[in-house]
Design an enzyme around this catalytic site. Sequence first.
Site, PDB file in Angstrom:
ATOM      1  N   GLY A 173      63.991  36.593  -3.641  1.00 12.87           N
ATOM      2  CA  GLY A 173      64.914  37.583  -3.031  1.00 12.87           C
ATOM      3  C   GLY A 173      66.530  37.029  -3.161  1.00 12.87           C
ATOM      4  O   GLY A 173      66.593  36.133  -3.614  1.00 12.87           O
ATOM      5  N   SER A 174      67.026  37.764  -2.216  1.00 12.98           N
ATOM      6  CA  SER A 174      68.700  37.076  -2.043  1.00 12.98           C
ATOM      7  C   SER A 174      68.994  35.681  -1.634  1.00 12.98           C
ATOM      8  O   SER A 174      69.926  35.411  -1.438  1.00 12.98           O
ATOM      9  CB  SER A 174      69.460  38.343  -1.348  1.00 12.98           C
ATOM     10  OG  SER A 174      69.322  39.464  -2.057  1.00 12.98           O
ATOM     11  N   THR A 175      67.737  35.161  -1.030  1.00  7.94           N
ATOM     12  CA  THR A 175      67.917  33.761  -0.687  1.00  7.94           C
ATOM     13  C   THR A 175      68.237  32.886  -1.703  1.00  7.94           C
ATOM     14  O   THR A 175      68.951  31.761  -1.414  1.00  7.94           O
ATOM     15  CB  THR A 175      66.628  33.266   0.218  1.00  7.94           C
ATOM     16  OG1 THR A 175      65.703  33.199  -0.690  1.00  7.94           O
ATOM     17  CG2 THR A 175      66.435  34.143   1.609  1.00  7.94           C
TER      18      THR A 175
END
Length: 493
Positions: A220-222
């Site tokens: 995801g956005s990590t």
Amino acid sequence: MNRALRRLSIAVLVMFVLLLININYVQGFEPASLAAKPNNARAFEAQFQYQRGSILTSDGVTVAESTPSNDIYKYLRKYPYGPEYAPVTGYATLYSQSGIEYYENSVLNGSDSSLTVRNFIDLLTGKPRRGANVTLTINSKAQNAAWSALQAGTGGKAGAVVALDPQNGAILAMASYPSYDPNVLATHNGSQLNAADEALLKQAGNPLLNRAIDYTWPPGSTFKIVTSSAYLTKNPSSNTQTSVYSPTTLTLPQTSHVLTNNDGEVCGSGGGQASLITAFAQSCDTTFGSLGMTLGGSTLNNFAELFGMNSSSLKIPMPVTPSNYVIPPSKALTAFSAIGQYSDTVTPLQEAMFAATIANGGKLMTPYLVKQVTASDLSTVDATSPVQLSQPVSPSVASDVGQMMLAVVQDPDGTAYAYNTAAEGFTMAGKTGTAQNGANNTGLDDAVFTSYAPYDNPQIAVGVIISGGGYGATAAAPIAVQVIKAYLATQGK
């Protein structure tokens, strides 16, 4: 003595000397290889007649030991903390081992060649043979916090936590949920062992799986940590305040698909531009999708690999399932990969490595789990020296990304502002991820969070992933906070 008899005597003497040399060589240098041979009945019997070495944490807590047994064998393996440490210790059964029990088996059972001299001295002095102790890098307080938080905070959902010392790569905690009790497999009763093994294999949730290093999820956005690192490196004049394209919607080339931010939110003020730090703190998908297409899949792949992805050679000493970045076949799919949503997959260990790299000024240290091996006479047999794995980014780029991770937690519009840890006495920097995943069948996204603390003097980096946990800030971030808080308390922070 005639010549023929003298020659015969010399030949017999030479053969006798060669036999002595061979016997001593086999006994002194071949025990480990002979013990490893399958169907070696003597080795099988011996493993329970000698006291196997203990496994301890770095702060002296015994997590695996051999105690006197009241059956046909002298010693029985015990695991005082059961499921909490099972992903680390593994198990030692009648027929097999796993985890540290397997990868450090020769020193634990005393057959390793490094223990030959000590074993010989024990034989001469009449001391019973005993295996060496293995001291782990695990901190017991951090480990307990990770395990307790997984049990209490996931609502029964599967997940894992890994904590690293960013300065040297030492693994401070490694917990996986659900887990199992290795004591049920340590029995000397073959029938009981088979029944327990079959029950665990049938149990829902696959408790034998070490999700910390053997299972992958979308980041995801990590993954925006990698995308930001690539952008700042490839654009040396840029910094956290650089204005970047941040539309409310992003039409992807050669498709009819429109990329939007979470819940259709605007990025920054909604004017189509935002500073890089604002876009990162708010986790704007349109911004990083656009940056990803500009950078290209090959560039993102190069940086992903510098951070440790696509590596099949990482061992801690257990082999780690590779975290993967697949170069997308189109610009549109590159936009998704830049926000961790194409075919990107990571382990919780990899998540901790993202944060550890930034915390350590852009230098990624090789993760390791064994601190040292100590013989029965308390002498050190082996000790691990930290090794640098790579240098993904420069110190200046790491500083910029670190400032953006700090904004995620401290900016009122940051995705993890609810977990501002100022009241806890330390400052945390982090990145949330809410990863869309069609594989867990829960109807919820996976929750991902990576972080480090203290911000101004990093001592620990933590990666957390919860299957079907929903928002990373809601399900994963509080677990990381608990682990950080517990560890820093042991360091006087």
